[in-house]
Design an enzyme around this catalytic site. Structure first.
Site, PDB file in Angstrom:
ATOM      1  N   CYS A 116       1.979  -7.478  -6.973  1.00  0.00           N
ATOM      2  CA  CYS A 116       1.099  -6.469  -7.582  1.00  0.00           C
ATOM      3  C   CYS A 116       1.998  -5.372  -8.148  1.00  0.00           C
ATOM      4  O   CYS A 116       2.687  -4.675  -7.399  1.00  0.00           O
ATOM      5  CB  CYS A 116       0.156  -5.913  -6.523  1.00  0.00           C
ATOM      6  SG  CYS A 116      -0.996  -4.672  -7.137  1.00  0.00           S
ATOM      7  N   SER A 158      -5.764  -6.321 -14.673  1.00  0.00           N
ATOM      8  CA  SER A 158      -6.986  -5.663 -14.214  1.00  0.00           C
ATOM      9  C   SER A 158      -7.179  -4.354 -14.976  1.00  0.00           C
ATOM     10  O   SER A 158      -6.283  -3.519 -15.024  1.00  0.00           O
ATOM     11  CB  SER A 158      -6.902  -5.381 -12.714  1.00  0.00           C
ATOM     12  OG  SER A 158      -8.053  -4.672 -12.280  1.00  0.00           O
ATOM     13  N   CYS A 164     -10.759   7.230 -10.702  1.00  0.00           N
ATOM     14  CA  CYS A 164     -11.754   6.489  -9.922  1.00  0.00           C
ATOM     15  C   CYS A 164     -11.825   7.093  -8.521  1.00  0.00           C
ATOM     16  O   CYS A 164     -10.819   7.202  -7.833  1.00  0.00           O
ATOM     17  CB  CYS A 164     -11.393   5.012  -9.863  1.00  0.00           C
ATOM     18  SG  CYS A 164     -11.329   4.231 -11.498  1.00  0.00           S
ATOM     19  N   GLU A 196      -3.518   2.331 -15.274  1.00  0.00           N
ATOM     20  CA  GLU A 196      -4.438   1.524 -16.088  1.00  0.00           C
ATOM     21  C   GLU A 196      -3.596   0.806 -17.143  1.00  0.00           C
ATOM     22  O   GLU A 196      -3.116   1.422 -18.092  1.00  0.00           O
ATOM     23  CB  GLU A 196      -5.493   2.423 -16.741  1.00  0.00           C
ATOM     24  CG  GLU A 196      -6.282   1.803 -17.888  1.00  0.00           C
ATOM     25  CD  GLU A 196      -6.963   0.496 -17.546  1.00  0.00           C
ATOM     26  OE1 GLU A 196      -6.578  -0.540 -18.142  1.00  0.00           O
ATOM     27  OE2 GLU A 196      -7.865   0.504 -16.683  1.00  0.00           O
ATOM     28  N   CYS A 246     -10.376   5.384  -5.243  1.00  0.00           N
ATOM     29  CA  CYS A 246      -9.010   4.882  -5.303  1.00  0.00           C
ATOM     30  C   CYS A 246      -8.007   5.987  -4.974  1.00  0.00           C
ATOM     31  O   CYS A 246      -8.039   7.063  -5.578  1.00  0.00           O
ATOM     32  CB  CYS A 246      -8.727   4.312  -6.693  1.00  0.00           C
ATOM     33  SG  CYS A 246      -7.055   3.651  -6.889  1.00  0.00           S
ATOM     34  N   SER A 303     -12.471  -4.003 -13.117  1.00  0.00           N
ATOM     35  CA  SER A 303     -12.858  -3.150 -11.991  1.00  0.00           C
ATOM     36  C   SER A 303     -14.281  -2.667 -12.244  1.00  0.00           C
ATOM     37  O   SER A 303     -14.487  -1.645 -12.902  1.00  0.00           O
ATOM     38  CB  SER A 303     -11.894  -1.966 -11.870  1.00  0.00           C
ATOM     39  OG  SER A 303     -10.609  -2.405 -11.513  1.00  0.00           O
ATOM     40  N   PHE A 304     -15.236  -3.415 -11.746  1.00  0.00           N
ATOM     41  CA  PHE A 304     -16.643  -3.178 -12.105  1.00  0.00           C
ATOM     42  C   PHE A 304     -17.319  -2.209 -11.131  1.00  0.00           C
ATOM     43  O   PHE A 304     -17.728  -1.121 -11.513  1.00  0.00           O
ATOM     44  CB  PHE A 304     -17.373  -4.519 -12.161  1.00  0.00           C
ATOM     45  CG  PHE A 304     -18.598  -4.500 -13.028  1.00  0.00           C
ATOM     46  CD1 PHE A 304     -18.492  -4.271 -14.391  1.00  0.00           C
ATOM     47  CD2 PHE A 304     -19.869  -4.711 -12.498  1.00  0.00           C
ATOM     48  CE1 PHE A 304     -19.612  -4.241 -15.203  1.00  0.00           C
ATOM     49  CE2 PHE A 304     -20.991  -4.689 -13.301  1.00  0.00           C
ATOM     50  CZ  PHE A 304     -20.875  -4.457 -14.646  1.00  0.00           C
ATOM     51  N   HIS A 305     -17.523  -2.633  -9.905  1.00  0.00           N
ATOM     52  CA  HIS A 305     -17.853  -1.782  -8.766  1.00  0.00           C
ATOM     53  C   HIS A 305     -19.248  -1.164  -8.736  1.00  0.00           C
ATOM     54  O   HIS A 305     -19.594  -0.505  -7.750  1.00  0.00           O
ATOM     55  CB  HIS A 305     -16.821  -0.660  -8.601  1.00  0.00           C
ATOM     56  CG  HIS A 305     -15.407  -1.122  -8.601  1.00  0.00           C
ATOM     57  ND1 HIS A 305     -14.947  -2.142  -7.784  1.00  0.00           N
ATOM     58  CD2 HIS A 305     -14.339  -0.743  -9.352  1.00  0.00           C
ATOM     59  CE1 HIS A 305     -13.666  -2.340  -8.015  1.00  0.00           C
ATOM     60  NE2 HIS A 305     -13.266  -1.527  -8.971  1.00  0.00           N
ATOM     61  N   CYS A 341      -1.882   7.725 -12.377  1.00  0.00           N
ATOM     62  CA  CYS A 341      -2.912   6.950 -13.067  1.00  0.00           C
ATOM     63  C   CYS A 341      -3.629   7.815 -14.079  1.00  0.00           C
ATOM     64  O   CYS A 341      -3.863   9.006 -13.859  1.00  0.00           O
ATOM     65  CB  CYS A 341      -3.919   6.379 -12.073  1.00  0.00           C
ATOM     66  SG  CYS A 341      -5.089   5.205 -12.821  1.00  0.00           S
ATOM     67  N   CYS A 393      -5.387  -2.834  -1.548  1.00  0.00           N
ATOM     68  CA  CYS A 393      -5.976  -2.475  -2.836  1.00  0.00           C
ATOM     69  C   CYS A 393      -6.558  -1.068  -2.794  1.00  0.00           C
ATOM     70  O   CYS A 393      -7.352  -0.731  -1.918  1.00  0.00           O
ATOM     71  CB  CYS A 393      -7.064  -3.493  -3.181  1.00  0.00           C
ATOM     72  SG  CYS A 393      -7.832  -3.227  -4.775  1.00  0.00           S
ATOM     73  N   GLU A 428       4.973   2.304  -6.687  1.00  0.00           N
ATOM     74  CA  GLU A 428       4.912   1.317  -5.624  1.00  0.00           C
ATOM     75  C   GLU A 428       4.583  -0.071  -6.172  1.00  0.00           C
ATOM     76  O   GLU A 428       3.805  -0.214  -7.118  1.00  0.00           O
ATOM     77  CB  GLU A 428       3.882   1.742  -4.567  1.00  0.00           C
ATOM     78  CG  GLU A 428       4.339   2.976  -3.808  1.00  0.00           C
ATOM     79  CD  GLU A 428       3.333   3.492  -2.793  1.00  0.00           C
ATOM     80  OE1 GLU A 428       3.769   4.114  -1.806  1.00  0.00           O
ATOM     81  OE2 GLU A 428       2.119   3.295  -2.980  1.00  0.00           O
TER      82      GLU A 428
END
Length: 394
Positions: A129, A227, A140, A196, A143, A249-251, A136, A371, A116
């Protein structure tokens, strides 16, 4: 830092080898590889550099896919190109348009796999994007894409092809000889789609070099943001070989929480990641590193979290801005979005400490294009909420 639990589904992916038979796709080839391919096809070496430049401009500046339309090349040469080469980009399977104007494309690539791509129009920019993997590598827990197993890396052609596909849909290819129009509907790229990017470094690098080329798509490196969840060994290499903007991507502000949200933290923890960012060659007040922080109710959204986040950035002296992202829920998600009041209070603490803290406006939620929501239906491994929570250690 040694890992005590699985971090990724497939970190060491096997590079995809294209079949040797059939026509060679010129899309995604670097200038050097394109030149070598033309020489191998019979182009005299003395002409190869010029021919490379001409073909490059037709493909990437004008968006031409038919060799017959490359009119500054002799007819016999065009016939040879058509016999031995092709210009192919991913196929659009479907397009959804959100009520806010966001467009989500489902595109099919070699092997029948689908990824996508999302175009987000704004008043002062248009951001695409793009995806770098089918599925992936990471898992995470907040996500949606992370619940889909990694299938394979995208090729450079499939990555830059998403940009070309979007320009097709936006009807934004310039016309040779027409007055130059500086207005760009597609003005920015973010590598924040499926996958990633730093686990597919070479293909991402080659695709972005094409996007930045002054005789092609012509996007400034400042308008490209990569990112990453924190693949530390590739961070300095990103500055050296791509030179784009960097987002993390800290979070979370503690290793305990980040281990659950972003499992790659078990391999490269917060301290290791911040040390790498501290020495990132492109980090400066004019090119700040973006810290992406998804707001999860009662998980990472307290005042103490905000203060710890500020202190971490200050301790390592990292020029930074913090993007606060309201969690975009998806079926089976084990988390809830923080309240608007909580997000505003979190942002206010960061702002008063002297850091920009924009709250991202969710876009394309009605078409699952926001996102963290991307996940192609054909590759979807359906999981229950209980399975996702178990895998996330919740």
């Amino acid at each position: 830092m040694p890992a005590s639990a699985p971090i990724t589904q497939d970190v060491h992916t096997i590079p995809r080898t294209l079949p040797e038979v059939g026509k060679v796709n010129l899309v995604g080839l670097t200038r050097d590889r394109l030149r070598a391919a033309l020489i191998e096809a019979g182009t005299p070496e003395k002409q190869a550099k010029m021919r490379t430049g001409q073909i490059w401009q037709w493909i990437y500046q004008w968006g031409v896919r038919d060799f017959d339309q490359m009119t500054n090349l002799a007819k016999p040469y065009r016939a040879m190109l058509a016999e031995k080469f092709t210009v192919e980009i991913p196929e659009v399977v479907s397009k959804q348009v959100s009520s806010d104007g966001t467009r989500k494309y489902l595109v099919r690539i070699a092997g029948g796999h689908e990824v996508e791509t999302v175009y987000i129009p704004e008043e002062d920019r248009g951001t695409l994007c793009i995806s770098s993997q089918v599925g992936c590598t990471l898992t995470c827990s907040f996500c949606h894409t992370g619940t889909q197993k990694l299938v394979r890396n995208l090729t450079a052609a499939e990555i830059v092809g998403q940009v070309m596909m979007a320009r097709d849909d936006l009807e934004e290819w310039p016309v040779p000889g027409a007055p130059k129009d500086e207005t760009r509907l597609l003005s920015n790229i973010v590598l924040m789609g499926m996958g990633e990017p730093l686990y597919n470094f070479e293909n991402v690098r080659d695709a972005m070099k094409i996007a930045m080329d002054a005789e092609g798509i012509q996007l400034s490196r400042r308008r490209i943001t990569l990112s990453t969840s924190g693949v530390v060994p590739e961070i300095a290499r990103t500055a050296d070989e791509i030179g784009c903007q960097l987002a993390i991507s800290f979070h979370a502000t503690t290793d305990e929480t980040r281990d659950k949200l972003v499992p790659i933290n078990k391999r490269w923890n917060i301290e290791t990641l911040l040390e790498a960012l501290k020495t990132y060659p492109k980090a400066s007040n004019s090119e700040r590193i973006t810290f992406e922080y998804v707001m999860l109710k009662d998980v990472n959204d307290s005042d103490d979290d905000a203060r710890r986040l500020i202190q971490l950035i200050k301790d390592y002296g990292i020029p930074a801005k913090i993007n606060l992202i309201p969690f975009n829920e998806w079926p089976g998600a084990p988390y809830q979005r923080s309240s608007n009041n909580r997000i505003r209070a979190f942002a206010d603490i960061i702002y008063k400490a002297g850091y920009a803290s924009p709250i991202r406006t969710p876009r394309g939620e009605d078409i699952m294009a926001a996102c963290g929501q991307l996940k192609s239906a054909t590759e979807r491994a359906r999981k229950s909420r209980r399975q996702i929570e178990a895998e996330a250690g919740l």
